[in-house]
Write a protein that holds these residues in place. Structure first.
Motif, mmCIF file in Angstrom:
data_model
loop_
_atom_site.group_PDB
_atom_site.id
_atom_site.type_symbol
_atom_site.label_atom_id
_atom_site.label_comp_id
_atom_site.label_asym_id
_atom_site.label_seq_id
_atom_site.Cartn_x
_atom_site.Cartn_y
_atom_site.Cartn_z
ATOM 1 N N GLU A 1 -8.436 -0.194 3.909
ATOM 2 C CA GLU A 1 -7.390 -1.150 4.287
ATOM 3 C C GLU A 1 -7.200 -1.197 5.796
ATOM 4 N N ARG B 1 -10.097 -3.045 7.224
ATOM 5 C CA ARG B 1 -9.965 -4.469 6.927
ATOM 6 C C ARG B 1 -8.985 -5.136 7.883
ATOM 7 N N VAL C 1 -9.439 4.121 -0.114
ATOM 8 C CA VAL C 1 -8.712 2.848 -0.148
ATOM 9 C C VAL C 1 -7.892 2.680 1.130
ATOM 10 N N THR C 2 -7.212 3.736 1.552
ATOM 11 C CA THR C 2 -6.385 3.670 2.757
ATOM 12 C C THR C 2 -7.227 3.376 3.993
ATOM 13 N N LEU D 1 0.827 -1.198 0.000
ATOM 14 C CA LEU D 1 0.000 0.000 0.000
ATOM 15 C C LEU D 1 0.866 1.255 0.000
#
Length: 159
Positions: free
Chosen positions: A102, A105, A98-99, A3
Protein backbone atom coordinates in the motif's frame (compact mmCIF):
# COMPACT_ATOMS: atom_id res chain seq x y z
CA UNK A 1 -7.95 4.96 7.33
CA UNK A 2 -9.40 1.70 5.97
CA UNK A 3 -6.01 0.03 6.18
CA UNK A 4 -5.57 1.10 9.80
CA UNK A 5 -9.08 -0.03 10.77
CA UNK A 6 -8.53 -3.35 9.02
CA UNK A 7 -5.19 -3.80 10.74
CA UNK A 8 -6.69 -3.01 14.14
CA UNK A 9 -9.50 -5.49 13.50
CA UNK A 10 -7.03 -8.25 12.50
CA UNK A 11 -4.88 -7.60 15.58
CA UNK A 12 -7.99 -7.59 17.80
CA UNK A 13 -9.21 -10.90 16.37
CA UNK A 14 -5.80 -12.51 16.76
CA UNK A 15 -5.51 -11.17 20.32
CA UNK A 16 -8.87 -12.73 21.14
CA UNK A 17 -7.62 -16.00 19.67
CA UNK A 18 -4.43 -15.74 21.73
CA UNK A 19 -6.54 -15.43 24.86
CA UNK A 20 -8.86 -18.27 23.81
CA UNK A 21 -5.85 -20.57 23.37
CA UNK A 22 -5.07 -20.02 27.05
CA UNK A 23 -8.71 -20.24 28.16
CA UNK A 24 -9.23 -23.60 26.44
CA UNK A 25 -6.05 -25.20 27.77
CA UNK A 26 -6.47 -28.17 30.13
CA UNK A 27 -4.06 -26.64 32.64
CA UNK A 28 -4.60 -22.86 32.66
CA UNK A 29 -1.74 -22.40 35.11
CA UNK A 30 0.68 -23.40 32.33
CA UNK A 31 -0.53 -20.75 29.87
CA UNK A 32 0.77 -17.30 29.09
CA UNK A 33 -2.08 -15.72 31.07
CA UNK A 34 -0.94 -17.41 34.29
CA UNK A 35 2.76 -16.80 33.58
CA UNK A 36 2.26 -13.08 32.97
CA UNK A 37 2.87 -11.30 36.27
CA UNK A 38 1.60 -7.81 36.85
CA UNK A 39 3.52 -5.19 38.75
CA UNK A 40 0.65 -2.73 38.95
CA UNK A 41 -2.64 -3.02 40.79
CA UNK A 42 -3.85 -5.63 43.21
CA UNK A 43 -3.41 -8.60 40.89
CA UNK A 44 -0.43 -10.97 40.95
CA UNK A 45 -0.99 -12.53 37.53
CA UNK A 46 -3.02 -11.74 34.48
CA UNK A 47 -5.51 -14.50 35.43
CA UNK A 48 -6.75 -12.32 38.30
CA UNK A 49 -6.89 -9.14 36.21
CA UNK A 50 -9.89 -7.62 34.46
CA UNK A 51 -10.92 -8.71 30.96
CA UNK A 52 -9.78 -5.36 29.62
CA UNK A 53 -6.30 -5.83 31.11
CA UNK A 54 -6.13 -9.31 29.62
CA UNK A 55 -7.19 -7.94 26.23
CA UNK A 56 -4.57 -5.16 26.37
CA UNK A 57 -1.82 -7.68 27.14
CA UNK A 58 -3.02 -9.95 24.33
CA UNK A 59 -3.05 -6.99 21.89
CA UNK A 60 0.44 -6.04 23.06
CA UNK A 61 1.73 -9.56 22.39
CA UNK A 62 0.18 -9.74 18.93
CA UNK A 63 1.64 -6.34 18.01
CA UNK A 64 5.11 -7.40 19.18
CA UNK A 65 4.86 -10.50 17.00
CA UNK A 66 3.52 -8.51 14.02
CA UNK A 67 6.25 -5.90 14.27
CA UNK A 68 8.86 -8.64 14.80
CA UNK A 69 10.05 -6.84 17.93
CA UNK A 70 9.35 -9.75 20.27
CA UNK A 71 10.48 -8.34 23.62
CA UNK A 72 10.37 -11.82 25.19
CA UNK A 73 8.25 -10.83 28.17
CA UNK A 74 5.37 -12.96 26.85
CA UNK A 75 6.16 -16.18 25.05
CA UNK A 76 4.53 -19.35 23.81
CA UNK A 77 5.31 -22.50 25.80
CA UNK A 78 2.37 -24.86 25.39
CA UNK A 79 1.86 -26.73 22.10
CA UNK A 80 -1.35 -24.79 21.39
CA UNK A 81 0.41 -21.48 22.00
CA UNK A 82 3.36 -22.44 19.79
CA UNK A 83 1.09 -23.51 16.92
CA UNK A 84 -0.99 -20.34 17.27
CA UNK A 85 2.10 -18.11 17.31
CA UNK A 86 3.34 -19.79 14.13
CA UNK A 87 0.01 -18.94 12.49
CA UNK A 88 0.26 -15.36 13.81
CA UNK A 89 3.76 -15.01 12.34
CA UNK A 90 2.52 -16.19 8.94
CA UNK A 91 -0.40 -13.76 9.08
CA UNK A 92 2.01 -11.03 10.21
CA UNK A 93 4.15 -11.64 7.11
CA UNK A 94 1.07 -11.20 4.92
CA UNK A 95 0.02 -8.05 6.80
CA UNK A 96 3.53 -6.61 6.38
CA UNK A 97 3.39 -7.37 2.67
CA UNK A 98 0.01 -5.68 2.27
CA UNK A 99 1.14 -2.64 4.28
CA UNK A 100 4.38 -2.23 2.32
CA UNK A 101 2.46 -2.75 -0.92
CA UNK A 102 0.00 0.00 0.00
CA UNK A 103 2.82 2.42 0.82
CA UNK A 104 4.53 1.63 -2.48
CA UNK A 105 1.23 2.06 -4.34
CA UNK A 106 0.71 5.48 -2.78
CA UNK A 107 4.21 6.65 -3.62
CA UNK A 108 4.20 5.35 -7.18
CA UNK A 109 0.68 6.61 -7.90
CA UNK A 110 1.85 10.12 -7.00
CA UNK A 111 4.76 9.72 -9.42
CA UNK A 112 2.39 8.50 -12.14
CA UNK A 113 0.06 11.44 -11.52
CA UNK A 114 2.97 13.86 -11.96
CA UNK A 115 4.04 12.04 -15.13
CA UNK A 116 0.48 12.23 -16.51
CA UNK A 117 0.30 15.95 -15.78
CA UNK A 118 3.68 16.48 -17.44
CA UNK A 119 2.49 14.63 -20.55
CA UNK A 120 -0.66 16.78 -20.73
CA UNK A 121 1.40 19.97 -20.36
CA UNK A 122 3.68 18.80 -23.17
CA UNK A 123 0.60 18.41 -25.35
CA UNK A 124 -0.49 21.95 -24.46
CA UNK A 125 2.98 23.26 -25.38
CA UNK A 126 2.93 21.41 -28.71
CA UNK A 127 -0.60 22.64 -29.45
CA UNK A 128 0.30 26.23 -28.55
CA UNK A 129 3.38 26.12 -30.79
CA UNK A 130 1.54 24.51 -33.69
CA UNK A 131 -1.37 26.96 -33.57
CA UNK A 132 0.76 29.97 -32.61
CA UNK A 133 -1.43 30.48 -29.58
CA UNK A 134 -0.87 33.72 -27.67
CA UNK A 135 1.05 33.56 -24.38
CA UNK A 136 -1.99 34.33 -22.13
CA UNK A 137 -4.15 31.60 -23.69
CA UNK A 138 -1.31 29.10 -23.36
CA UNK A 139 -0.88 30.03 -19.69
CA UNK A 140 -4.63 29.62 -19.05
CA UNK A 141 -4.61 26.20 -20.71
CA UNK A 142 -1.62 25.12 -18.61
CA UNK A 143 -3.34 26.30 -15.45
CA UNK A 144 -6.51 24.45 -16.40
CA UNK A 145 -4.53 21.27 -17.14
CA UNK A 146 -2.67 21.48 -13.81
CA UNK A 147 -5.86 21.83 -11.80
CA UNK A 148 -8.01 19.40 -13.81
CA UNK A 149 -5.39 16.76 -14.61
CA UNK A 150 -4.66 16.11 -10.94
CA UNK A 151 -8.26 15.04 -10.53
CA UNK A 152 -8.27 12.93 -13.72
CA UNK A 153 -4.96 11.28 -13.04
CA UNK A 154 -5.67 10.54 -9.38
CA UNK A 155 -8.95 8.85 -10.39
CA UNK A 156 -7.17 6.96 -13.17
CA UNK A 157 -4.26 5.71 -11.04
CA UNK A 158 -5.99 5.16 -7.71
CA UNK A 159 -7.60 1.94 -8.92
Amino acid sequence: VNLMCGLLWVVHMLACGWYIIAALHDHPEDTWVARRTLRLGDHGTLVEATHFDQWVHAMYFILTVFTTVGFGDISALTIGEIIYVCIIMAIGAVVHSVTVGEVIRLVTSNDRVQAEIGAKLDLVDAFAEHTTLDRESKREMQTWVRTSAKHWASRRFSK
